[in-house]
Design a protein around this motif. Structure first.
Motif, PDB file in Angstrom:
ATOM      1  N   ASP A 136       0.605   0.695 -10.687  1.00  0.00           N
ATOM      2  CA  ASP A 136       1.331  -0.083 -11.704  1.00  0.00           C
ATOM      3  C   ASP A 136       2.763  -0.369 -11.268  1.00  0.00           C
ATOM      4  O   ASP A 136       3.249  -1.491 -11.403  1.00  0.00           O
ATOM      5  N   TRP A 137       3.430   0.649 -10.728  1.00  0.00           N
ATOM      6  CA  TRP A 137       4.800   0.450 -10.265  1.00  0.00           C
ATOM      7  C   TRP A 137       4.828  -0.549  -9.112  1.00  0.00           C
ATOM      8  O   TRP A 137       5.674  -1.436  -9.054  1.00  0.00           O
ATOM      9  N   ALA A 138       3.883  -0.390  -8.162  1.00  0.00           N
ATOM     10  CA  ALA A 138       3.824  -1.290  -7.004  1.00  0.00           C
ATOM     11  C   ALA A 138       3.591  -2.730  -7.453  1.00  0.00           C
ATOM     12  O   ALA A 138       4.250  -3.656  -6.960  1.00  0.00           O
ATOM     13  N   GLY A 186      -6.473   3.381  -1.759  1.00  0.00           N
ATOM     14  CA  GLY A 186      -6.902   2.485  -2.823  1.00  0.00           C
ATOM     15  C   GLY A 186      -7.941   1.514  -2.325  1.00  0.00           C
ATOM     16  O   GLY A 186      -8.225   1.428  -1.148  1.00  0.00           O
ATOM     17  N   GLY A 187      -8.529   0.789  -3.243  1.00  0.00           N
ATOM     18  CA  GLY A 187      -9.415  -0.298  -2.869  1.00  0.00           C
ATOM     19  C   GLY A 187     -10.848   0.084  -2.576  1.00  0.00           C
ATOM     20  O   GLY A 187     -11.674  -0.776  -2.443  1.00  0.00           O
ATOM     21  N   GLY A 236       0.823  -1.209   0.000  1.00  0.00           N
ATOM     22  CA  GLY A 236       0.000   0.000   0.000  1.00  0.00           C
ATOM     23  C   GLY A 236       0.852   1.251   0.000  1.00  0.00           C
ATOM     24  O   GLY A 236       0.540   2.225  -0.685  1.00  0.00           O
ATOM     25  N   LEU A 237       1.931   1.225   0.745  1.00  0.00           N
ATOM     26  CA  LEU A 237       2.858   2.353   0.768  1.00  0.00           C
ATOM     27  C   LEU A 237       3.496   2.553  -0.602  1.00  0.00           C
ATOM     28  O   LEU A 237       3.580   3.677  -1.098  1.00  0.00           O
ATOM     29  N   PHE A 238       3.923   1.455  -1.242  1.00  0.00           N
ATOM     30  CA  PHE A 238       4.506   1.543  -2.581  1.00  0.00           C
ATOM     31  C   PHE A 238       3.516   2.161  -3.566  1.00  0.00           C
ATOM     32  O   PHE A 238       3.865   3.023  -4.367  1.00  0.00           O
ATOM     33  N   ALA A 239       2.266   1.709  -3.498  1.00  0.00           N
ATOM     34  CA  ALA A 239       1.243   2.219  -4.420  1.00  0.00           C
ATOM     35  C   ALA A 239       0.963   3.700  -4.182  1.00  0.00           C
ATOM     36  O   ALA A 239       0.807   4.469  -5.127  1.00  0.00           O
ATOM     37  N   ALA A 240       0.923   4.084  -2.911  1.00  0.00           N
ATOM     38  CA  ALA A 240       0.649   5.481  -2.587  1.00  0.00           C
ATOM     39  C   ALA A 240       1.793   6.392  -3.054  1.00  0.00           C
ATOM     40  O   ALA A 240       1.554   7.502  -3.519  1.00  0.00           O
ATOM     41  N   GLU A 259      -4.454  -5.674  -4.386  1.00  0.00           N
ATOM     42  CA  GLU A 259      -5.573  -4.960  -3.773  1.00  0.00           C
ATOM     43  C   GLU A 259      -4.944  -4.019  -2.768  1.00  0.00           C
ATOM     44  O   GLU A 259      -4.332  -4.456  -1.799  1.00  0.00           O
ATOM     45  N   ILE A 260      -5.076  -2.730  -3.002  1.00  0.00           N
ATOM     46  CA  ILE A 260      -4.472  -1.737  -2.131  1.00  0.00           C
ATOM     47  C   ILE A 260      -5.446  -1.409  -1.006  1.00  0.00           C
ATOM     48  O   ILE A 260      -6.599  -1.051  -1.264  1.00  0.00           O
TER      49      ILE A 260
END
Length: 135
Positions: A92-94, A121-122, A83-87, A114-115
């Motif tokens: 896409d990168w996460a 997210g999510g 979730g931290l990576f996605a934020a 699933e974030i």
């Protein structure tokens, strides 16, 4: 002093994790030099000894590979850092980082990670979906 309790928030310690696994947060920094580092050195010595003395088991290789894939999939789905990576870097990168690097043997579900909502997210938690999105 080296055995802590794994948080059930993200992982089930009965799956994939040995009772002998080192898992701790140390409040006393002396534990690192007095206990952790000597234990690490003993572990490395034993690991090297086992590598030298153990005969390879070709028949068990498929089982080990299967379990590694299962572990990677389990971890990719639960790692709290996703979730931290996605934020920070986008979904896409996460997805790419988690599935192609951190847990490269994992099976990517359609749609990727699933974030969790706490990271933006999510959407609403699943138990509230279909109720106007309100808790």
């Amino acid at each position: 002093s080296l055995k802590g309790k794994m948080s059930a928030k993200f992982y089930d310690e009965a799956q994939f994790f040995s009772q002998e696994m080192l898992f701790a947060r140390f409040e006393d920094g002396d534990v690192v030099s007095n206990d952790l580092f000597p234990a690490f050195k003993r572990y490395i010595m034993m690991h090297n000894r086992l590598i030298k003395e153990t005969t390879p088991d070709a028949e068990g290789a498929d089982f080990v590979l299967e379990r590694q894939k299962a572990y990677d999939t389990y971890s990719a789905e639960r790692d709290p850092a996703t979730g931290l990576f996605a934020a920070m870097f986008g979904k896409d990168w996460a997805d790419s980082y988690v599935f192609d690097f951190l847990f490269s043997m994992s099976e990517r579900k359609e749609g990727g990670l699933e974030i969790p909502p706490m990271f933006g997210g999510g959407g609403p938690p699943k138990h509230v979906q279909g109720k106007g999105g309100r808790a």
